[in-house]
Design a protein around this motif. Sequence first.
Motif, PDB file in Angstrom:
ATOM      1  N   GLN A   1     -14.291 -56.855  -1.953  1.00 14.84           N
ATOM      2  CA  GLN A   1     -13.301 -55.890  -1.506  1.00 14.84           C
ATOM      3  C   GLN A   1     -13.941 -54.984  -0.455  1.00 14.84           C
ATOM      4  O   GLN A   1     -14.947 -54.342  -0.703  1.00 14.84           O
ATOM      5  CB  GLN A   1     -12.791 -55.046  -2.684  1.00 14.84           C
ATOM      6  CG  GLN A   1     -11.793 -55.734  -3.592  1.00 14.84           C
ATOM      7  CD  GLN A   1     -10.386 -55.743  -3.013  1.00 14.84           C
ATOM      8  OE1 GLN A   1     -10.100 -55.040  -2.042  1.00 14.84           O
ATOM      9  NE2 GLN A   1      -9.508 -56.544  -3.607  1.00 14.84           N
ATOM     10  N   ILE A   2     -13.328 -54.932   0.731  1.00 14.34           N
ATOM     11  CA  ILE A   2     -13.803 -54.061   1.800  1.00 14.34           C
ATOM     12  C   ILE A   2     -12.603 -53.294   2.349  1.00 14.34           C
ATOM     13  O   ILE A   2     -11.636 -53.896   2.833  1.00 14.34           O
ATOM     14  CB  ILE A   2     -14.474 -54.863   2.935  1.00 14.34           C
ATOM     15  CG1 ILE A   2     -15.719 -55.579   2.409  1.00 14.34           C
ATOM     16  CG2 ILE A   2     -14.846 -53.950   4.098  1.00 14.34           C
ATOM     17  CD1 ILE A   2     -16.433 -56.403   3.455  1.00 14.34           C
ATOM     18  N   GLY A   3     -12.680 -51.989   2.252  1.00 16.50           N
ATOM     19  CA  GLY A   3     -11.583 -51.167   2.759  1.00 16.50           C
ATOM     20  C   GLY A   3     -10.268 -51.434   2.079  1.00 16.50           C
ATOM     21  O   GLY A   3      -9.208 -51.331   2.699  1.00 16.50           O
ATOM     22  N   GLY A   4     -10.333 -51.785   0.792  1.00 13.28           N
ATOM     23  CA  GLY A   4      -9.102 -52.050   0.049  1.00 13.28           C
ATOM     24  C   GLY A   4      -8.509 -53.418   0.291  1.00 13.28           C
ATOM     25  O   GLY A   4      -7.411 -53.709  -0.181  1.00 13.28           O
ATOM     26  N   GLN A   5      -9.215 -54.298   1.012  1.00 12.38           N
ATOM     27  CA  GLN A   5      -8.724 -55.642   1.288  1.00 12.38           C
ATOM     28  C   GLN A   5      -9.754 -56.667   0.836  1.00 12.38           C
ATOM     29  O   GLN A   5     -10.966 -56.449   0.964  1.00 12.38           O
ATOM     30  CB  GLN A   5      -8.436 -55.825   2.781  1.00 12.38           C
ATOM     31  CG  GLN A   5      -7.311 -54.946   3.298  1.00 12.38           C
ATOM     32  CD  GLN A   5      -7.013 -55.228   4.760  1.00 12.38           C
ATOM     33  OE1 GLN A   5      -7.655 -56.061   5.377  1.00 12.38           O
ATOM     34  NE2 GLN A   5      -6.037 -54.522   5.309  1.00 12.38           N
ATOM     35  N   LEU A   6      -9.266 -57.785   0.330  1.00  8.16           N
ATOM     36  CA  LEU A   6     -10.147 -58.866  -0.077  1.00  8.16           C
ATOM     37  C   LEU A   6     -10.637 -59.612   1.161  1.00  8.16           C
ATOM     38  O   LEU A   6      -9.839 -59.972   2.032  1.00  8.16           O
ATOM     39  CB  LEU A   6      -9.410 -59.825  -1.011  1.00  8.16           C
ATOM     40  CG  LEU A   6     -10.241 -60.930  -1.675  1.00  8.16           C
ATOM     41  CD1 LEU A   6     -11.307 -60.328  -2.582  1.00  8.16           C
ATOM     42  CD2 LEU A   6      -9.342 -61.867  -2.480  1.00  8.16           C
ATOM     43  N   SER A   7     -11.945 -59.818   1.250  1.00  6.10           N
ATOM     44  CA  SER A   7     -12.516 -60.497   2.406  1.00  6.10           C
ATOM     45  C   SER A   7     -13.516 -61.544   1.936  1.00  6.10           C
ATOM     46  O   SER A   7     -13.928 -61.564   0.772  1.00  6.10           O
ATOM     47  CB  SER A   7     -13.204 -59.496   3.339  1.00  6.10           C
ATOM     48  OG  SER A   7     -14.343 -58.943   2.701  1.00  6.10           O
ATOM     49  N   ALA A   8     -13.910 -62.419   2.850  1.00  5.80           N
ATOM     50  CA  ALA A   8     -14.879 -63.478   2.543  1.00  5.80           C
ATOM     51  C   ALA A   8     -15.869 -63.585   3.684  1.00  5.80           C
ATOM     52  O   ALA A   8     -15.500 -63.496   4.860  1.00  5.80           O
ATOM     53  CB  ALA A   8     -14.166 -64.811   2.326  1.00  5.80           C
ATOM     54  N   SER A   9     -17.135 -63.788   3.351  1.00 10.08           N
ATOM     55  CA  SER A   9     -18.167 -63.992   4.359  1.00 10.08           C
ATOM     56  C   SER A   9     -19.039 -65.161   3.932  1.00 10.08           C
ATOM     57  O   SER A   9     -19.228 -65.420   2.748  1.00 10.08           O
ATOM     58  CB  SER A   9     -19.017 -62.734   4.541  1.00 10.08           C
ATOM     59  OG  SER A   9     -19.579 -62.336   3.303  1.00 10.08           O
ATOM     60  N   LEU A  10     -19.561 -65.876   4.913  1.00 12.28           N
ATOM     61  CA  LEU A  10     -20.385 -67.048   4.638  1.00 12.28           C
ATOM     62  C   LEU A  10     -21.718 -66.612   4.046  1.00 12.28           C
ATOM     63  O   LEU A  10     -22.487 -65.885   4.663  1.00 12.28           O
ATOM     64  CB  LEU A  10     -20.610 -67.846   5.923  1.00 12.28           C
ATOM     65  CG  LEU A  10     -21.492 -69.095   5.789  1.00 12.28           C
ATOM     66  CD1 LEU A  10     -20.856 -70.100   4.841  1.00 12.28           C
ATOM     67  CD2 LEU A  10     -21.725 -69.730   7.156  1.00 12.28           C
ATOM     68  N   LEU A  11     -21.990 -67.100   2.851  1.00 10.46           N
ATOM     69  CA  LEU A  11     -23.235 -66.788   2.170  1.00 10.46           C
ATOM     70  C   LEU A  11     -24.260 -67.902   2.330  1.00 10.46           C
ATOM     71  O   LEU A  11     -25.456 -67.658   2.442  1.00 10.46           O
ATOM     72  CB  LEU A  11     -22.950 -66.538   0.682  1.00 10.46           C
ATOM     73  CG  LEU A  11     -24.089 -66.031  -0.188  1.00 10.46           C
ATOM     74  CD1 LEU A  11     -24.534 -64.646   0.255  1.00 10.46           C
ATOM     75  CD2 LEU A  11     -23.648 -66.001  -1.650  1.00 10.46           C
TER      76      LEU A  11
ATOM     77  N   ALA B   1     -18.730 -53.303   9.038  1.00  9.84           N
ATOM     78  CA  ALA B   1     -17.932 -52.091   9.013  1.00  9.84           C
ATOM     79  C   ALA B   1     -16.469 -52.375   9.256  1.00  9.84           C
ATOM     80  O   ALA B   1     -15.636 -51.470   9.184  1.00  9.84           O
ATOM     81  CB  ALA B   1     -18.441 -51.102  10.082  1.00  9.84           C
ATOM     82  N   GLU B   2     -16.138 -53.606   9.564  1.00  8.71           N
ATOM     83  CA  GLU B   2     -14.750 -53.937   9.826  1.00  8.71           C
ATOM     84  C   GLU B   2     -13.985 -54.098   8.530  1.00  8.71           C
ATOM     85  O   GLU B   2     -14.511 -54.578   7.540  1.00  8.71           O
ATOM     86  CB  GLU B   2     -14.673 -55.248  10.618  1.00  8.71           C
ATOM     87  CG  GLU B   2     -15.299 -55.144  11.989  1.00  8.71           C
ATOM     88  CD  GLU B   2     -15.243 -56.474  12.694  1.00  8.71           C
ATOM     89  OE1 GLU B   2     -15.725 -56.567  13.819  1.00  8.71           O
ATOM     90  OE2 GLU B   2     -14.699 -57.414  12.094  1.00  8.71           O
ATOM     91  N   LYS B   3     -12.748 -53.703   8.583  1.00  6.19           N
ATOM     92  CA  LYS B   3     -11.895 -53.853   7.411  1.00  6.19           C
ATOM     93  C   LYS B   3     -11.178 -55.187   7.486  1.00  6.19           C
ATOM     94  O   LYS B   3     -10.946 -55.725   8.553  1.00  6.19           O
ATOM     95  CB  LYS B   3     -10.879 -52.712   7.341  1.00  6.19           C
ATOM     96  CG  LYS B   3     -11.526 -51.343   7.127  1.00  6.19           C
ATOM     97  CD  LYS B   3     -10.465 -50.272   7.008  1.00  6.19           C
ATOM     98  CE  LYS B   3     -11.084 -48.896   6.764  1.00  6.19           C
ATOM     99  NZ  LYS B   3     -10.078 -47.851   6.633  1.00  6.19           N
ATOM    100  N   GLY B   4     -10.770 -55.661   6.288  1.00  8.65           N
ATOM    101  CA  GLY B   4      -9.979 -56.880   6.223  1.00  8.65           C
ATOM    102  C   GLY B   4     -10.856 -58.116   6.223  1.00  8.65           C
ATOM    103  O   GLY B   4     -12.061 -58.042   6.029  1.00  8.65           O
ATOM    104  N   PRO B   5     -10.232 -59.281   6.449  1.00  8.43           N
ATOM    105  CA  PRO B   5     -10.953 -60.536   6.379  1.00  8.43           C
ATOM    106  C   PRO B   5     -12.079 -60.592   7.401  1.00  8.43           C
ATOM    107  O   PRO B   5     -11.922 -60.193   8.540  1.00  8.43           O
ATOM    108  CB  PRO B   5      -9.866 -61.579   6.685  1.00  8.43           C
ATOM    109  CG  PRO B   5      -8.593 -60.883   6.371  1.00  8.43           C
ATOM    110  CD  PRO B   5      -8.826 -59.440   6.673  1.00  8.43           C
ATOM    111  N   ARG B   6     -13.218 -61.118   6.979  1.00 10.38           N
ATOM    112  CA  ARG B   6     -14.358 -61.265   7.865  1.00 10.38           C
ATOM    113  C   ARG B   6     -14.671 -62.735   8.048  1.00 10.38           C
ATOM    114  O   ARG B   6     -14.619 -63.511   7.113  1.00 10.38           O
ATOM    115  CB  ARG B   6     -15.591 -60.564   7.283  1.00 10.38           C
ATOM    116  CG  ARG B   6     -15.441 -59.076   7.184  1.00 10.38           C
ATOM    117  CD  ARG B   6     -16.765 -58.446   6.847  1.00 10.38           C
ATOM    118  NE  ARG B   6     -17.240 -58.941   5.569  1.00 10.38           N
ATOM    119  CZ  ARG B   6     -18.472 -58.729   5.128  1.00 10.38           C
ATOM    120  NH1 ARG B   6     -19.346 -58.088   5.870  1.00 10.38           N
ATOM    121  NH2 ARG B   6     -18.845 -59.182   3.946  1.00 10.38           N
TER     122      ARG B   6
END
Length: 419
Positions: free
Chosen positions: A51-61, A114-119
């Motif tokens: 959760q980032i900025g109240g939105q669910l996001s995903a990043s490549l791990l 620092a961006e909100k929303g999907p990454r």
Amino acid sequence: MGPRRPPELYRAPFPLYALQIHPRGLALAAGGGGAARTGVRNGLHFLQLEQIGGQLSASLLHSHDTETRATMSMALAGDVIAAGQDASCHILRFRLQGPDEKTDNSAPSKAGSAEKGPRKRKAPGPSEKGEGDTRSEAGAVAVETLCSVQTDFSPDALQKAVRVSADHSLLATGGADGFLRVWEFPSMKKVLEFKAHDGEIEDIALGPENKVVTAGRDFQCCVWQRDQLVLQLHWDENMPGVPDKIYRYQACRFGTVPDQAEALRLYTVQVPHKRGRRPPPCYLTKWDGKSFLPLLTQPCGGEVISCLSVSDSGTFLGLGTVTGSVAIHVSFSLQRLYYVKEAHGIVVTDVAFLPESRRGRELLAENEAALLSVAVDSRCKLHLLPPRRSFPVWLVLLLCAGLVVAIVLLLQLAFPGFL
């Protein structure tokens, strides 16, 4: 007004065919371009959900290279992965590495943090690829291959379905040759092998008492106990208007029943065998998971269903279509609660709900359910089902009491001396 366009969680550098979500908040998305020398890679990507900025996001791990093999089907049992690649099933184990196990040059990228929303993070270029078969942006995942076995032996061999039992002790595979094969898991010692369908096996569901349900392209959906046929399912026996061999079974899944610990349901999807100018609707059927009697059948739209998923609690069903649409149905009545037409630009290949683990509930926030979908367009998208509006019981009782008082007063005004 329908739901707004679903956010894009992640875009892979290859077509996506399989999706699994780990209870710890990891999404595993796999696919590729196969053995063709088109320059399209094959891989299994580990995505960190947060959760980032109240939105669910995903990043490549982490990115695991599968060489010339595209993963077309996948099952997850704890930290062990069963990946169907061409005619074989590859068994992989992954583990999350602690900070002390990371190398100095494996620090996670902060770009976009620092961006909100999907990454989305771009996959490394060819020059960044190491000599091994795995890559990790954050150095946080280690993957090892345990074994690989051939699971399909047809001329155009392809493993199409793989499923792990609830206790993680058995694995079942099916594919183009129509044979059902059951294996000890994760050692992959063969336990059972027999011809289940005259044609491809589309899907498999593992149930209680060692029962296995298989859906084939031969219009049959069968319940097996070991290699003995228990019964064939007939979803249309109470629908005399449906001609024979117009529909075939596309998917089957078991699901629990909310607030009924011992109960079980089987859900199947029936799609038209052939498509005409005015295609008939697809159907969802709910069955008793022990007696296999049909309980309810409902149409689920004119788009051909390509995949099915059931939430951990058994409350919701997720559907993807060959035209890229995504829907969520409630299991109790099979009514549709959510629908986005052409959420993807092409066939949806897999859908999966966020698990109802502690981490899953944290990621879910205030929503009732979250469904992830992947497609041949290389995208992973998020579908949120917001809380359904409901009135508290005390308010309903208060309104009823007020209505009764109003009716009595009106009668008194219309007929003096009524009371």
